[in-house]
Design a protein around this motif. Structure first.
Motif, PDB file in Angstrom:
ATOM      1  N   LEU A  47      -2.307   4.294  51.048  1.00  0.00           N
ATOM      2  CA  LEU A  47      -0.850   4.223  51.190  1.00  0.00           C
ATOM      3  C   LEU A  47      -0.338   2.860  50.709  1.00  0.00           C
ATOM      4  O   LEU A  47       0.654   2.769  49.983  1.00  0.00           O
ATOM      5  CB  LEU A  47      -0.479   4.436  52.663  1.00  0.00           C
ATOM      6  CG  LEU A  47       1.000   4.363  52.999  1.00  0.00           C
ATOM      7  CD1 LEU A  47       1.698   5.622  52.535  1.00  0.00           C
ATOM      8  CD2 LEU A  47       1.206   4.188  54.491  1.00  0.00           C
ATOM      9  N   ILE A  50      -0.577   2.649  46.928  1.00  0.00           N
ATOM     10  CA  ILE A  50       0.464   3.420  46.243  1.00  0.00           C
ATOM     11  C   ILE A  50       1.809   2.699  46.339  1.00  0.00           C
ATOM     12  O   ILE A  50       2.451   2.403  45.333  1.00  0.00           O
ATOM     13  CB  ILE A  50       0.575   4.844  46.852  1.00  0.00           C
ATOM     14  CG1 ILE A  50      -0.680   5.650  46.554  1.00  0.00           C
ATOM     15  CG2 ILE A  50       1.802   5.549  46.309  1.00  0.00           C
ATOM     16  CD1 ILE A  50      -0.768   6.955  47.320  1.00  0.00           C
ATOM     17  N   PHE A  54       4.011   0.601  43.276  1.00  0.00           N
ATOM     18  CA  PHE A  54       5.387   0.861  42.854  1.00  0.00           C
ATOM     19  C   PHE A  54       6.290  -0.346  43.118  1.00  0.00           C
ATOM     20  O   PHE A  54       7.221  -0.610  42.363  1.00  0.00           O
ATOM     21  CB  PHE A  54       5.928   2.127  43.518  1.00  0.00           C
ATOM     22  CG  PHE A  54       5.353   3.377  42.920  1.00  0.00           C
ATOM     23  CD1 PHE A  54       5.724   3.768  41.645  1.00  0.00           C
ATOM     24  CD2 PHE A  54       4.435   4.143  43.596  1.00  0.00           C
ATOM     25  CE1 PHE A  54       5.187   4.916  41.070  1.00  0.00           C
ATOM     26  CE2 PHE A  54       3.892   5.281  43.036  1.00  0.00           C
ATOM     27  CZ  PHE A  54       4.264   5.668  41.767  1.00  0.00           C
ATOM     28  N   THR A  57       5.938  -2.675  40.285  1.00  0.00           N
ATOM     29  CA  THR A  57       6.665  -2.345  39.054  1.00  0.00           C
ATOM     30  C   THR A  57       8.055  -2.967  39.033  1.00  0.00           C
ATOM     31  O   THR A  57       8.680  -3.026  37.983  1.00  0.00           O
ATOM     32  CB  THR A  57       6.829  -0.823  38.881  1.00  0.00           C
ATOM     33  OG1 THR A  57       7.616  -0.333  39.971  1.00  0.00           O
ATOM     34  CG2 THR A  57       5.505  -0.103  38.849  1.00  0.00           C
ATOM     35  N   GLY A  58       8.527  -3.431  40.185  1.00  0.00           N
ATOM     36  CA  GLY A  58       9.869  -4.023  40.198  1.00  0.00           C
ATOM     37  C   GLY A  58       9.868  -5.474  40.613  1.00  0.00           C
ATOM     38  O   GLY A  58      10.933  -6.071  40.751  1.00  0.00           O
ATOM     39  N   SER A  69      14.226 -10.217  42.850  1.00  0.00           N
ATOM     40  CA  SER A  69      13.730  -8.886  42.471  1.00  0.00           C
ATOM     41  C   SER A  69      13.517  -8.022  43.717  1.00  0.00           C
ATOM     42  O   SER A  69      13.773  -6.819  43.675  1.00  0.00           O
ATOM     43  CB  SER A  69      12.449  -8.995  41.647  1.00  0.00           C
ATOM     44  OG  SER A  69      11.455  -9.697  42.347  1.00  0.00           O
ATOM     45  N   HIS A  72      16.756  -6.790  44.783  1.00  0.00           N
ATOM     46  CA  HIS A  72      17.183  -5.740  43.859  1.00  0.00           C
ATOM     47  C   HIS A  72      16.512  -4.417  44.210  1.00  0.00           C
ATOM     48  O   HIS A  72      17.177  -3.377  44.291  1.00  0.00           O
ATOM     49  CB  HIS A  72      16.829  -6.160  42.430  1.00  0.00           C
ATOM     50  CG  HIS A  72      17.380  -5.243  41.389  1.00  0.00           C
ATOM     51  ND1 HIS A  72      18.705  -5.199  41.057  1.00  0.00           N
ATOM     52  CD2 HIS A  72      16.768  -4.317  40.610  1.00  0.00           C
ATOM     53  CE1 HIS A  72      18.897  -4.293  40.122  1.00  0.00           C
ATOM     54  NE2 HIS A  72      17.743  -3.741  39.832  1.00  0.00           N
ATOM     55  N   GLU A  76      19.409  -2.240  45.530  1.00  0.00           N
ATOM     56  CA  GLU A  76      20.017  -1.607  44.356  1.00  0.00           C
ATOM     57  C   GLU A  76      19.260  -0.346  43.932  1.00  0.00           C
ATOM     58  O   GLU A  76      19.863   0.633  43.522  1.00  0.00           O
ATOM     59  CB  GLU A  76      20.031  -2.585  43.172  1.00  0.00           C
ATOM     60  CG  GLU A  76      20.847  -3.839  43.408  1.00  0.00           C
ATOM     61  CD  GLU A  76      22.322  -3.612  43.152  1.00  0.00           C
ATOM     62  OE1 GLU A  76      22.663  -2.784  42.292  1.00  0.00           O
ATOM     63  OE2 GLU A  76      23.126  -4.268  43.830  1.00  0.00           O
ATOM     64  N   MET A  77      17.936  -0.406  44.007  1.00  0.00           N
ATOM     65  CA  MET A  77      17.161   0.717  43.477  1.00  0.00           C
ATOM     66  C   MET A  77      17.093   1.837  44.520  1.00  0.00           C
ATOM     67  O   MET A  77      16.843   1.575  45.697  1.00  0.00           O
ATOM     68  CB  MET A  77      15.759   0.255  43.097  1.00  0.00           C
ATOM     69  CG  MET A  77      15.793  -0.795  42.007  1.00  0.00           C
ATOM     70  SD  MET A  77      14.167  -1.401  41.552  1.00  0.00           S
ATOM     71  CE  MET A  77      13.757  -0.316  40.206  1.00  0.00           C
ATOM     72  N   ALA A  78      17.305   3.074  44.044  1.00  0.00           N
ATOM     73  CA  ALA A  78      17.323   4.211  44.963  1.00  0.00           C
ATOM     74  C   ALA A  78      15.975   4.358  45.643  1.00  0.00           C
ATOM     75  O   ALA A  78      14.948   4.379  44.976  1.00  0.00           O
ATOM     76  CB  ALA A  78      17.658   5.484  44.193  1.00  0.00           C
ATOM     77  N   GLY A  79      15.967   4.425  46.957  1.00  0.00           N
ATOM     78  CA  GLY A  79      14.721   4.604  47.700  1.00  0.00           C
ATOM     79  C   GLY A  79      13.925   3.315  47.860  1.00  0.00           C
ATOM     80  O   GLY A  79      12.873   3.318  48.502  1.00  0.00           O
ATOM     81  N   GLY A  80      14.402   2.233  47.290  1.00  0.00           N
ATOM     82  CA  GLY A  80      13.659   0.975  47.328  1.00  0.00           C
ATOM     83  C   GLY A  80      13.418   0.467  48.735  1.00  0.00           C
ATOM     84  O   GLY A  80      12.338  -0.020  49.051  1.00  0.00           O
ATOM     85  N   ILE A  82      13.155   2.189  51.437  1.00  0.00           N
ATOM     86  CA  ILE A  82      12.142   3.001  52.131  1.00  0.00           C
ATOM     87  C   ILE A  82      10.760   2.587  51.655  1.00  0.00           C
ATOM     88  O   ILE A  82       9.830   2.421  52.446  1.00  0.00           O
ATOM     89  CB  ILE A  82      12.389   4.500  51.877  1.00  0.00           C
ATOM     90  CG1 ILE A  82      13.782   4.888  52.368  1.00  0.00           C
ATOM     91  CG2 ILE A  82      11.312   5.343  52.543  1.00  0.00           C
ATOM     92  CD1 ILE A  82      14.114   6.343  52.165  1.00  0.00           C
ATOM     93  N   LEU A  83      10.641   2.373  50.339  1.00  0.00           N
ATOM     94  CA  LEU A  83       9.351   1.979  49.768  1.00  0.00           C
ATOM     95  C   LEU A  83       8.878   0.665  50.381  1.00  0.00           C
ATOM     96  O   LEU A  83       7.737   0.531  50.817  1.00  0.00           O
ATOM     97  CB  LEU A  83       9.505   1.839  48.253  1.00  0.00           C
ATOM     98  CG  LEU A  83       8.231   1.532  47.483  1.00  0.00           C
ATOM     99  CD1 LEU A  83       7.254   2.686  47.573  1.00  0.00           C
ATOM    100  CD2 LEU A  83       8.541   1.221  46.026  1.00  0.00           C
ATOM    101  N   LEU A  86       7.884   1.119  54.046  1.00  0.00           N
ATOM    102  CA  LEU A  86       6.571   1.750  54.231  1.00  0.00           C
ATOM    103  C   LEU A  86       5.462   0.727  54.009  1.00  0.00           C
ATOM    104  O   LEU A  86       4.478   0.675  54.747  1.00  0.00           O
ATOM    105  CB  LEU A  86       6.402   2.914  53.253  1.00  0.00           C
ATOM    106  CG  LEU A  86       7.153   4.200  53.583  1.00  0.00           C
ATOM    107  CD1 LEU A  86       7.001   5.202  52.449  1.00  0.00           C
ATOM    108  CD2 LEU A  86       6.634   4.806  54.880  1.00  0.00           C
TER     109      LEU A  86
END
Lengths: 647, 188
Positions: A47, A50, A54, A57-58, A69, A72, A76-80, A82-83, A86
């Motif tokens: 987990l 993964i 991701f 990547t940003g 960043s 951002h 700004e980024m959709a779902g960011g 939550i990511l 997690l």
């Protein structure tokens, strides 16, 4: 067709047979819920891999882009959010499942020969996971990460012999900077996960080699294959862990949908900004507390030697278990260790919850974080990085500048700008009473007595009591606004604590003029003067009112040079070389205020009659930028986000 | 696969088999969900930039008309514009370049410096009055049209919209176009 391709592939690689062997491994005695721990360790690692990939990547590792960043990604980024959430909670879950797995191995005696190496692998994973957490904390490069990460870096430095070199190597220099971030990222996303993955692989290999170690002998349960019986249990446990983590992420959002979602991202790191709320992750709090008991120079004992010795005892557990009662000792030792860690951690939390400095620093950090969010939305992040936004923000810097430079004489709405009432210890002199002290310090006698509950009777000389610092200058909340000026022109208040009460102008000309002229009959004219004079300040908060009252302002200006005779003492409109009072042209405007603070003893202001106020610019106490920030803050001129969050 | 014909006398196996199949299905689904959910969140974040529009294609002031040679020789100018790159807000930074040339009394001609073949930066060769791409030798006339039918470039050099404002200022609508195709299609 598919079958033939697979068969071909299996022929060449053996992957198919390997997968089959893994998937349909025979479990003597059938599947068990307690077998899920090993899988959970692997799952949480996966987990993290993964979500970490991701996030990577940003993410941009440099002191000017790391915080930016992450902000951002998060806002700004959709779902960011939550990511990141997690990944944040997953990191903690990894340590938890590791500790539980270790505990399980000890309790069920799975560390006994021939599984010693397997036990050590799990042990080794613990410091690795803590290293992951420590390196990961710096990466967002917010105040919290910056100051919290200094502790592990510092601990590195006290390592005997190689400490300083190790520290410099890890930081990529002598200070935290670009290379600290690139190094930490390379460790956090490269070397450390590689080591962990390798150890996990080794762990699995040994597990298959030795088989399950804790099969209940007395159970007549039938054998089962790994798939689907144990796989189902494993998968259910993994999904449950994921859902719990997701719950942690979503719960605050569900509680308060209007707040900025996602785990806390503090204000950008700023080495010049004090941050007293730096704490390690909760599972490291015990070590944090433990280090408090080691006086300077002996940290190496608390941070390295003692934990090292404890680790050695745990590592020797497989051998200790061979002795009589050895296994019992091991379980007891590990249990005591966990309990001690729990107690120490709890003590740290309790101490913090009573620590004013910590609590206010934490609150301040949340305020700054929220403010940063507003500023980024409004102004965008300049190439030099987001920290500059906060340094140039009057709303954030004004109160600090006021508290530091002005609050020794002035108040802001009764406090020092930051919300504290300045208090001091007063040594009672002869002839002083409760009443005289209270009067001198502009406070009600009851309030003074409440501050000193231990003194009940009359005061004696040399008693030390706590009292408010006497305000020597006016209260500047709303300076030059209509309300503030109305108070100045009020005979009851002009020589009170909010205006000239503490100054040498208490019985000055202005004070006398107000008492003589501000009579109820002239109330209308006074009001017009107040409105006209206040309009000179061009306050943002009064822009609408000033525009609407253009006619009154015109009349007020006429009164100032006419009947009210302000110009007898003050310059207004044109320069009067004989003026004795402060200039009224542009009174309270940004330029006027900056010039006044720069040098109140300038001929345009108080001249030689200036009371104690220092010339802040001429004496180089404040620079031009600080003066501007202070003036903007006093004038209530800062960016305010539109209500209901609409952009 | 051949289906087994139901064997009379052994009804007990069918529910066990079904239960086993159900178990397998559940196991696979749960496992997939546990791994798939974080992947899904990550992919959503990764794809976020696809939903954002590119830079603005408003007109940008590039230079003044006086700085263009009278004889119509193309001159290369940098294009400065405000730009937002993910989180950073840049003010007046180079976003690209453009060749400008006078065309007598008409509007000046603005040509993109990007070769439509593979995206290399073309050179202007003054002695041959033509543009040459340094990568695959695409050859363009001074007005940007293909000089040589054998050129690898699928189309002429892309023209950019130009306006002369306030008599002397040259404004260009700076855009990128898709490479390698015969039509000129702006990249959003």
């Amino acid at each position: 067709m598919m079958k033939r391709v697979l068969a071909w592939l299996d022929e060449r690689t053996g992957l198919g047979r390997f997968a089959e062997a893994c998937l349909f491994q025979n479990l003597p005695g059938g599947s068990r819920w307690r077998y899920v721990w090993g899988t959970l360790v692997v799952y949480v690692f996966l987990l993290q891999a993964i979500t970490g990939f991701f996030l990577w990547t940003g993410y941009s590792p440099s002191t000017q882009t790391a915080w930016e960043s992450i902000h951002h990604i998060q806002s700004e980024m959709a779902g960011g959010w939550i990511l990141r959430g997690l990944h944040h909670f997953g990191a903690q879950a990894f340590v938890v499942v590791l500790v539980l797995h270790l505990l399980q191995m000890v309790i069920y005696g799975i560390y006994r020969a021939p599984r010693e190496v397997n036990f050590w692998i799990v042990m080794l994973l613990l410091p690795l996971s803590i290293a992951m957490s420590a390196t990961g904390w710096l990466l967002p490069y917010d105040q919290h990460g910056y100051w919290a990460s200094r502790v592990p870096i510092g601990i590195m430095g006290v390592t005997p012999v190689i400490g300083p070199m190790l520290q410099k190597f890890a930081m990529g220099g002598s200070t935290v900077g670009h290379h600290t971030l690139t190094h930490f990222l390379a460790l956090h996303a490269g070397l450390l996960p590689l080591c962990i993955a390798g150890l996990l692989g080794f762990h699995y290999y040994l597990n298959r080699k030795h088989g399950l170690g804790d099969v209940s002998k007395d159970c007549a349960c039938p054998d089962e294959k790994y798939f689907p019986a144990q796989f189902l249990k494993d998968a259910a446990a993994c999904l449950a862990v994921f859902l719990v983590l997701l719950g942690f992420v979503l719960f605050p959002y569900w509680q308060n949908p209007t707040a900025v979602p996602g785990v806390h991202l503090g204000a950008p790191a700023d080495p010049s900004e004090q941050y007293s709320a730096a704490r390690p992750e909760w599972f490291m709090l015990f070590l944090f507390q433990f280090l408090k008991y080691f006086p300077g120079g002996t940290e190496v004992w608390g941070a390295i030697v003692i934990p090292g010795l404890v680790g050695a005892v745990v590592a020797l557990m497989p051998f200790v278990a061979q002795w009589r009662h050895g296994h019992r000792f091991n379980v007891l030792f590990l249990g005591t260790l966990l309990a001690a860690a729990g107690i120490l951690g709890r003590m740290a939390a309790v101490e913090d919850s009573k620590d004013e400095t910590y609590l206010s620093a934490k609150e301040q950090s949340h305020r700054n974080a929220e403010r940063m969010h507003q500023l980024v939305a409004e102004r965008g992040i300049p190439p030099s990085g987001a920290a500059a936004l906060l340094r140039d923000d009057a709303y954030t810097q004004g109160p600090k500048l006021f508290a530091k430079n002005c609050a020794s004489c002035h108040r802001f709405d009764g406090h020092d700008g930051l919300g504290h009432k300045p208090l001091t210890t007063h040594t009672v002199r002869t002839n002083e009473t409760w009443e005289s002290i209270a009067e001198f310090r502009f406070m009600p006698v009851t309030a003074l007595r409440e501050l000193n509950p231990s003194f009940t009777g009359p005061l004696k000389p040399e008693d030390k009591i706590i009292a408010q610092v006497r305000p020597w200058g006016p209260d500047l909340k709303g300076f030059a606004s209509r309300e503030w000026l109305a108070g100045l022109f009020d005979p009851a208040r002009v020589d009170g604590q909010h205006y000239f009460g503490g100054t040498k102008f208490k019985d000055g000309k202005m004070s006398k003029w107000v008492k003589k002229n501000a009579t109820p009959e002239k109330a209308d004219d006074i009001k017009k003067v107040v409105i006209a004079l206040s309009a000179e300040a061009r306050l943002k908060s009064q822009a609408v009112a000033d525009k609407a009252d253009a006619e009154i302002i015109k009349q007020g200006r006429a009164l100032m040079v006419g009947d009210m005779a302000c110009t007898d003492c003050h310059s207004f409109g044109k320069k009067d070389p004989d003026a004795t009072g402060p200039e009224l042209t542009g009174y309270g405007s940004r330029a006027w205020l900056i010039r006044f603070i720069s040098n109140p003893a300038h001929a345009d202001f108080y001249g030689k009659r200036n009371d104690r106020m220092p010339a802040f610019a001429d004496k180089k106490i404040l620079d031009a930028k600080q003066l501007g920030l202070l003036a903007d803050w006093l004038r209530g001129d800062w960016y305010v986000p539109p209500k209901n969050g609409a952009k | 696969m051949q289906e087994k014909p139901p064997v009379p006398g052994t009804p007990a196996t069918a529910p066990t088999e079904r239960r086993e199949f159900l178990k397998q299905g559940c196991a696979a689904c749960l496992g997939l969900a546990a791994v798939g959910a974080p992947v899904a969140v990550g992919v959503r974040v990764l794809l976020d930039p696809l939903h954002r529009s590119g830079g603005s294609d408003a007109f940008v002031k590039v230079t003044t008309i006086d700085s263009l040679p009278e004889d119509g020789t193309p001159v290369q100018f940098p294009v400065l514009a405000d730009k937002r790159d993910a989180w950073t807000k840049f003010t007046q930074v180079p976003v690209g370049a453009v060749f400008l040339q006078r065309q007598g009394a008409r509007q000046p001609l603005a040509l993109s410096v990007v070769c439509p073949h593979a995206g290399c930066f073309v050179d202007y060769l003054e002695d041959q009055e033509s543009f040459l791409c340094p990568c695959h030798n695409s050859f363009f006339k001074k007005d940007g049209s293909l000089k040589d039918e054998q050129s690898p470039s699928p189309r002429r050099l892309d023209t950019l919209d130009v306006e002369v404002r306030n008599k002397t200022e040259v404004w260009v609508r700076f855009q990128d176009f898709q490479l390698g195709i015969t039509e000129k299609i702006p990249i959003a």
